[in-house]
Design a protein around this motif. Structure first.
Motif, mmCIF file in Angstrom:
data_model
loop_
_atom_site.group_PDB
_atom_site.id
_atom_site.type_symbol
_atom_site.label_atom_id
_atom_site.label_comp_id
_atom_site.label_asym_id
_atom_site.label_seq_id
_atom_site.Cartn_x
_atom_site.Cartn_y
_atom_site.Cartn_z
ATOM 1 N N ARG A 15 45.836 -51.680 21.972
ATOM 2 C CA ARG A 15 45.935 -51.345 20.550
ATOM 3 C C ARG A 15 45.564 -52.565 19.713
ATOM 4 N N PHE A 16 44.799 -52.330 18.671
ATOM 5 C CA PHE A 16 44.388 -53.397 17.759
ATOM 6 C C PHE A 16 45.061 -53.244 16.395
ATOM 7 N N GLY A 17 46.266 -52.737 16.423
ATOM 8 C CA GLY A 17 47.019 -52.537 15.201
ATOM 9 C C GLY A 17 46.724 -51.193 14.569
ATOM 10 N N HIS A 18 47.718 -50.668 13.864
ATOM 11 C CA HIS A 18 47.637 -49.396 13.159
ATOM 12 C C HIS A 18 47.150 -48.304 14.124
ATOM 13 N N SER A 19 46.039 -47.647 13.840
ATOM 14 C CA SER A 19 45.611 -46.512 14.655
ATOM 15 C C SER A 19 44.425 -46.813 15.564
ATOM 16 N N CYS A 20 44.055 -48.073 15.696
ATOM 17 C CA CYS A 20 42.875 -48.447 16.471
ATOM 18 C C CYS A 20 43.241 -48.688 17.930
ATOM 19 N N LEU A 21 42.595 -47.927 18.824
ATOM 20 C CA LEU A 21 42.814 -48.066 20.259
ATOM 21 C C LEU A 21 41.495 -48.292 20.978
ATOM 22 N N LEU A 22 41.530 -49.106 22.029
ATOM 23 C CA LEU A 22 40.460 -49.170 23.007
ATOM 24 C C LEU A 22 40.995 -48.514 24.267
ATOM 25 N N VAL A 23 40.338 -47.433 24.673
ATOM 26 C CA VAL A 23 40.761 -46.681 25.845
ATOM 27 C C VAL A 23 39.734 -46.915 26.952
ATOM 28 N N GLU A 24 40.206 -47.433 28.083
ATOM 29 C CA GLU A 24 39.336 -47.685 29.234
ATOM 30 C C GLU A 24 39.770 -46.768 30.365
ATOM 31 N N ASN A 83 40.737 -50.711 8.431
ATOM 32 C CA ASN A 83 40.953 -51.987 7.745
ATOM 33 C C ASN A 83 42.381 -52.516 7.866
ATOM 34 N N TYR A 84 43.277 -51.802 8.540
ATOM 35 C CA TYR A 84 44.599 -52.337 8.853
ATOM 36 C C TYR A 84 44.643 -52.896 10.275
ATOM 37 N N SER A 85 43.519 -52.880 10.960
ATOM 38 C CA SER A 85 43.456 -53.277 12.365
ATOM 39 C C SER A 85 42.648 -54.556 12.519
ATOM 40 N N PRO A 125 51.595 -40.971 15.282
ATOM 41 C CA PRO A 125 51.670 -41.670 13.994
ATOM 42 C C PRO A 125 53.137 -41.917 13.634
ATOM 43 N N LEU A 126 53.518 -43.166 13.577
ATOM 44 C CA LEU A 126 54.932 -43.504 13.424
ATOM 45 C C LEU A 126 55.393 -43.445 11.970
ATOM 46 N N ILE A 156 53.132 -43.582 22.743
ATOM 47 C CA ILE A 156 52.851 -44.909 22.197
ATOM 48 C C ILE A 156 52.710 -44.802 20.682
ATOM 49 N N PRO A 157 53.105 -45.835 19.935
ATOM 50 C CA PRO A 157 53.053 -45.759 18.475
ATOM 51 C C PRO A 157 51.666 -46.096 17.944
ATOM 52 N N ILE A 158 51.266 -45.371 16.905
ATOM 53 C CA ILE A 158 50.121 -45.750 16.083
ATOM 54 C C ILE A 158 50.517 -45.533 14.625
#
Length: 216
Positions: A5-14, A26-28, A150-151, A174-176
């Protein structure tokens, strides 16, 4: 499946042979330094999910990087050359399939027009199934192993969040969407969701990679 997670709602899924970036807003922070995502998916046009200042240059620096986004995003960023993604459509990325669900953003206020929103279900062979709903918690898909919930949002309240988590019934949560919370606010809401929701709550912080357990 590894999720960062890169903060807020940004995820990298591998997962499988795919590296999928979701909602670089812009919050990430940290997503601009990624070298090799295989695709980018954007749930809707709000700037906390697609950064108007940094995202166009991110794409310009990575020619050929596929972008799949809710149609309103492409209206706002015509130069990125993305593909419109609507509810019911599916996209293959490596070994994974990304399915779009939902269609409309949650109601912020009756006088504020609702924009489009597509939730994303990521499924790969032998991998857990991840659901990232964007900004909408009306759609409840089946067979989800990991729910990105979304928390905190201007359109939500904790009782709705808890009911959504229960309805999805994922093994892990997981929280976003926590970019407007301070540490105490995060702890309070995370505790409520962990105690009253369903599944195991994983308090995934920004920059923390987490490997979801394999499918049973």
């Amino acid at each position: 499946m590894q999720i960062t997670r890169f903060g807020h709602s940004c995820l990298l899924v591998e997962a499988g042979r795919a590296r999928i970036l979701i909602d670089p807003g812009n919050y990430s922070e940290g997503w601009t330094d990624l070298d090799g995502p295989d695709a980018v998916f954007i749930t809707h046009r709000h700037p906390d999910h697609v950064d108007p200042a940094r995202f166009p240059q991110f794409i310009a620096d990575r020619p050929g990087l596929p972008v799949y986004a809710e149609a309103g995003v492409l209206e706002d960023f015509p130069a990125i050359g993305g593909v419109a993604l609507g509810a019911g459509e599916r996209v293959a990325v490596g070994d994974c399939t990304v399915a779009a669900v939902g269609g409309r953003h949650a109601v912020i206020h009756p006088e504020i027009p609702r924009v489009g929103n597509v939730g994303l279900i990521i499924d790969g062979p032998g991998e857990p199934v991840l659901f990232h709903p964007g900004d909408e918690i009306d759609t409840v898909p089946e067979g989800v192993d990991v729910l990105a919930v979304p928390l905190m949002a201007p359109w939500g309240k904790v009782s709705e969040t808890i009911d959504f988590v229960r309805a999805v019934g994922a093994r892990f949560v997981i929280p976003i969407h926590d970019g407007l919370l301070n540490d105490r606010g995060f702890a309070l809401l995370a505790e409520r969701v962990a105690l009253m929701g369903a599944g195991e709550f994983v308090p995934l912080g920004s920059g923390w990679p987490w490997t979801a357990p394999a499918v049973r």
